[in-house]
Scaffold this motif. Structure first.
Motif, PDB file in Angstrom:
ATOM      1  N   SER A   1       0.843  -1.186   0.000  1.00  0.00           N
ATOM      2  CA  SER A   1       0.000   0.000   0.000  1.00  0.00           C
ATOM      3  C   SER A   1       0.885   1.245   0.000  1.00  0.00           C
ATOM      4  N   PHE A   2       0.393   2.315  -0.656  1.00  0.00           N
ATOM      5  CA  PHE A   2       1.221   3.508  -0.832  1.00  0.00           C
ATOM      6  C   PHE A   2       0.364   4.759  -0.712  1.00  0.00           C
TER       7      PHE A   2
ATOM      8  N   SER B   1      -2.621  12.228   2.860  1.00  0.00           N
ATOM      9  CA  SER B   1      -3.117  12.524   4.203  1.00  0.00           C
ATOM     10  C   SER B   1      -2.546  13.839   4.717  1.00  0.00           C
ATOM     11  N   ARG B   2      -1.411  14.233   4.144  1.00  0.00           N
ATOM     12  CA  ARG B   2      -0.782  15.517   4.474  1.00  0.00           C
ATOM     13  C   ARG B   2       0.211  15.854   3.372  1.00  0.00           C
ATOM     14  N   ILE B   3       0.230  17.078   2.945  1.00  0.00           N
ATOM     15  CA  ILE B   3       1.189  17.508   1.942  1.00  0.00           C
ATOM     16  C   ILE B   3       2.593  17.390   2.539  1.00  0.00           C
ATOM     17  N   GLY B   4       3.453  16.725   1.781  1.00  0.00           N
ATOM     18  CA  GLY B   4       4.824  16.538   2.245  1.00  0.00           C
ATOM     19  C   GLY B   4       5.071  15.198   2.920  1.00  0.00           C
ATOM     20  N   ARG B   5       4.027  14.362   3.030  1.00  0.00           N
ATOM     21  CA  ARG B   5       4.207  13.074   3.685  1.00  0.00           C
ATOM     22  C   ARG B   5       3.866  11.923   2.730  1.00  0.00           C
ATOM     23  N   ALA B   6       4.707  10.898   2.755  1.00  0.00           N
ATOM     24  CA  ALA B   6       4.480   9.693   1.959  1.00  0.00           C
ATOM     25  C   ALA B   6       4.673   8.479   2.869  1.00  0.00           C
ATOM     26  N   ALA B   7       4.102   7.346   2.475  1.00  0.00           N
ATOM     27  CA  ALA B   7       4.232   6.141   3.300  1.00  0.00           C
ATOM     28  C   ALA B   7       4.031   4.893   2.456  1.00  0.00           C
ATOM     29  N   LEU B   8       4.709   3.834   2.883  1.00  0.00           N
ATOM     30  CA  LEU B   8       4.540   2.497   2.312  1.00  0.00           C
ATOM     31  C   LEU B   8       4.090   1.571   3.430  1.00  0.00           C
TER      32      LEU B   8
ATOM     33  N   GLY C   1       7.750   8.812   5.577  1.00  0.00           N
ATOM     34  CA  GLY C   1       8.792   9.810   5.389  1.00  0.00           C
ATOM     35  C   GLY C   1       8.299  10.974   4.553  1.00  0.00           C
ATOM     36  N   GLY C   2       9.235  11.746   4.036  1.00  0.00           N
ATOM     37  CA  GLY C   2       8.893  12.917   3.235  1.00  0.00           C
ATOM     38  C   GLY C   2       8.381  12.536   1.858  1.00  0.00           C
ATOM     39  N   SER C   3       7.497  13.337   1.351  1.00  0.00           N
ATOM     40  CA  SER C   3       6.948  13.108   0.018  1.00  0.00           C
ATOM     41  C   SER C   3       8.068  13.071  -1.015  1.00  0.00           C
ATOM     42  N   GLY C   4       7.975  12.120  -1.926  1.00  0.00           N
ATOM     43  CA  GLY C   4       8.979  11.973  -2.963  1.00  0.00           C
ATOM     44  C   GLY C   4      10.176  11.133  -2.550  1.00  0.00           C
ATOM     45  N   ARG C   5      10.241  10.753  -1.270  1.00  0.00           N
ATOM     46  CA  ARG C   5      11.378   9.954  -0.797  1.00  0.00           C
ATOM     47  C   ARG C   5      11.302   8.501  -1.262  1.00  0.00           C
ATOM     48  N   PHE C   6      10.086   7.981  -1.427  1.00  0.00           N
ATOM     49  CA  PHE C   6       9.947   6.603  -1.896  1.00  0.00           C
ATOM     50  C   PHE C   6       8.605   6.410  -2.601  1.00  0.00           C
TER      51      PHE C   6
END
Length: 251
Positions: A191-192, A197-204, A224-229
């Protein structure tokens, strides 16, 4: 009474011999040290036990299966029960907890890492990262479609969502698009989220299964930060999957 039982009765340790067990254990160690074929005389000398006492204890150990006589009956070797004890000791490991697994993983990543359980269909945090901001379980449960761990729960434990609230401009708010997203989660077991959920945040997030069977009872999430993974971040995905395997049966 059988001949074997009669022999056992005459060779069993008496209550008046408090050091008999220690002597028996030292004889097992002696056979392990001297090797197969060690004679009673050698074992007695090695353990400094009087020969008559050594013979009696050796007979008990043979009768109980801790020692066996070598084929020519000239000496002794370790028996089946001793081997079973050695195998049990070498294969047993101390039980691990969710915290043990995640603490070990956190030492290998700079990203936030947490585990959540949704065994009964309701989401709760099993372990949160002390060094990174954690999204409360109530926040994820309120809008699961906006979070990686929430989408994981929806994929494996479907439930109707009355409305798809827009948290950011990137949140999935179309029911058909969400169904497609959840189908992808099931197909890839991954899942990605990115800015959903928040600008600037990403998750796997990856599923964690029960100890027996294939039931998904929770998830492991890297944040982590958006665009990091992304879904194509092979190294991070493999890292998460390895952690999920260690968590199997712990959530």
């Amino acid at each position: 009474m059988t001949r074997h039982q009669d022999a056992r009765e005459h060779t069993t340790f008496g209550g008046q011999q408090p050091k008999a067990v220690q002597k028996a254990l030292s004889m097992l160690e002696a056979v392990a040290h001297l090797g197969p074929g060690a004679t009673a005389k050698q074992i007695a000398a090695h353990t400094r036990v009087p020969p008559a006492t050594a013979y009696r204890i050796l007979n008990v150990l043979v009768a109980d299966g801790f020692l066996v006589r070598v084929p020519d009956l000239s000496g002794f070797a370790l028996g089946r029960r001793t081997s079973e004890l050695a195998y049990a000791a070498s294969s047993s490991t101390p039980p691990r907890s969710v915290k043990d697994v995640l603490d070990g993983m956190r030492a290998e990543t700079r990203h936030g890492l947490y585990a959540a359980s949704f065994r009964d269909g309701s989401l709760r945090m099993a372990d949160t990262d002390p060094d990174h901001e954690s999204v409360p379980a109530t926040t994820i449960a309120r809008n699961p479609h906006a979070h990686a761990i929430g989408k994981l729960m929806l994929a494996y434990h479907p439930r109707p969502i009355v409305s798809l609230t827009s948290i950011t401009a990137h949140t999935i708010v179309d029911a058909d698009e969400l169904r497609t997203e959840l189908t992808t989660v099931l197909a890839t077991e991954l899942s990605f989220e990115d800015d959903e959920s928040r600008i600037g945040r990403a998750a796997l997030a990856v599923p964690v299964r029960a100890e027996q069977g294939s039931e998904v009872v929770g998830g492991l999430c890297l944040q982590g930060g958006s665009g990091r993974f992304s879904r194509e971040s092979t190294t991070l995905v493999d890292f998460l999957r390895a952690g999920a395997r260690e968590l199997r049966g712990l959530l």
